[in-house]
Design an enzyme around this catalytic site. Sequence first.
Site, mmCIF file in Angstrom:
data_model
loop_
_atom_site.group_PDB
_atom_site.id
_atom_site.type_symbol
_atom_site.label_atom_id
_atom_site.label_comp_id
_atom_site.label_asym_id
_atom_site.label_seq_id
_atom_site.Cartn_x
_atom_site.Cartn_y
_atom_site.Cartn_z
ATOM 1 N N HIS A 121 0.810 -1.210 0.000
ATOM 2 C CA HIS A 121 0.000 0.000 0.000
ATOM 3 C C HIS A 121 0.848 1.267 0.000
ATOM 4 O O HIS A 121 1.896 1.348 0.642
ATOM 5 C CB HIS A 121 -0.937 0.013 1.215
ATOM 6 C CG HIS A 121 -0.226 -0.101 2.536
ATOM 7 N ND1 HIS A 121 0.256 0.996 3.209
ATOM 8 C CD2 HIS A 121 0.098 -1.176 3.285
ATOM 9 C CE1 HIS A 121 0.831 0.602 4.337
ATOM 10 N NE2 HIS A 121 0.756 -0.711 4.410
ATOM 11 N N ASP A 122 0.405 2.231 -0.789
ATOM 12 C CA ASP A 122 0.977 3.579 -0.827
ATOM 13 C C ASP A 122 2.390 3.646 -1.400
ATOM 14 O O ASP A 122 3.067 4.670 -1.268
ATOM 15 C CB ASP A 122 0.953 4.222 0.565
ATOM 16 C CG ASP A 122 -0.436 4.228 1.165
ATOM 17 O OD1 ASP A 122 -1.310 4.923 0.625
ATOM 18 O OD2 ASP A 122 -0.662 3.500 2.169
ATOM 19 N N GLY A 139 4.962 -1.009 2.756
ATOM 20 C CA GLY A 139 4.115 0.162 2.625
ATOM 21 C C GLY A 139 4.882 1.465 2.583
ATOM 22 O O GLY A 139 5.909 1.629 3.245
#
Length: 261
Positions: A121-122, A139
Site C-alpha cells: 500500500h501507498d 508500505g
Amino acid sequence: MNLIHPTALIDAAAELDSSVKVGAYTVIGSHVRIAAGTVIGPHCVIEGRTTIGQHNRIAQFNSIGGAPQDMKYAGEPTELVIGDRNAVHEFCTFNLGTVQDEGVTRIGSDNWIMAYVHIAHDVRLGNRTVLANNATLAGHVQVGDWAVVGGLTGVHQFVKIGAHAMVGFQAHVAQDVPPFITVDGNPLTARAVNVVGLRRRDFSAERIAVIKQMHKLLYRSSMTLEQAVAAIGDLRAQQDDVADIDLMLSFLAAATRGIVR
C-alpha cells in the site's frame, strides 16, 4: 474479434477499452478501468478502485488491487493507479493505498516487474524500474526512475530508493538509498556509483565524473552528512548542468530514515 475469454468474469460496471484482451478465468471487479492495448493473462484477479493504463502486459496468476495488508484498513475507497507499457510477470501482488497516506498506490510506466513481486500500500514506483523476482516493497516505499531492485530483496516501509540506484541480490534495505548508488548486503552497504547503468542510459563521461564527486563526498571523505551535503551544494557553482546535483540534494533533504552509509 472477441478479445475476452468466455470464462472470464467481468463486472458490468468495469470500464475496459474495446482493445483490452482478457484471458481465461480472470476476474475483474466493478471499479476497475483498463485502457487501450492492455493484455491481462488467465487466472488473474483485478479488483478495488484500480486504474490500468495503455499497453500493459499482465501475465497469469496476478492479484492486482487487493486490500492493503494493513490492520488499520477499514474498507476506505482507496486506489491503485498503474501507468503504461508495464510488464508484470507471474504471481505478483499490488495493493490499494491507505488513508494514512495519499490513499493511492502509484506505479509508473515502462517498468519490468518480475515474478512474485509484492508492491504494498501507498508505494510510489517511478518509471523504467526493474524489480527482480521476489522483490518486496513494504508500505509507503518510494522508488525513483530507472532504479533496479535485486531478487529476494526486502525494502522496509517508508524507505526511499533514489533514481538510477541499484540494489543487489537478497539485500535488506532499511535505510534510504541515494540516487546513482549501488548497494547490497545485510547489513546494507554502499558500494560504488552505478556506472554501468548510467553508461547504458547514455550519461556522458562529464556527468558521471560529477556523480563520482558526489559519491566521494558522501562515502569516501571524513565529512559528516551535513558537511557532505554542503560540499555537494558547492559543486553547483562549478557546473553548467546541475540537474544531477539537484536530484541528489533534493533526495538527501527528503530522506527520513537516514541514508545507507
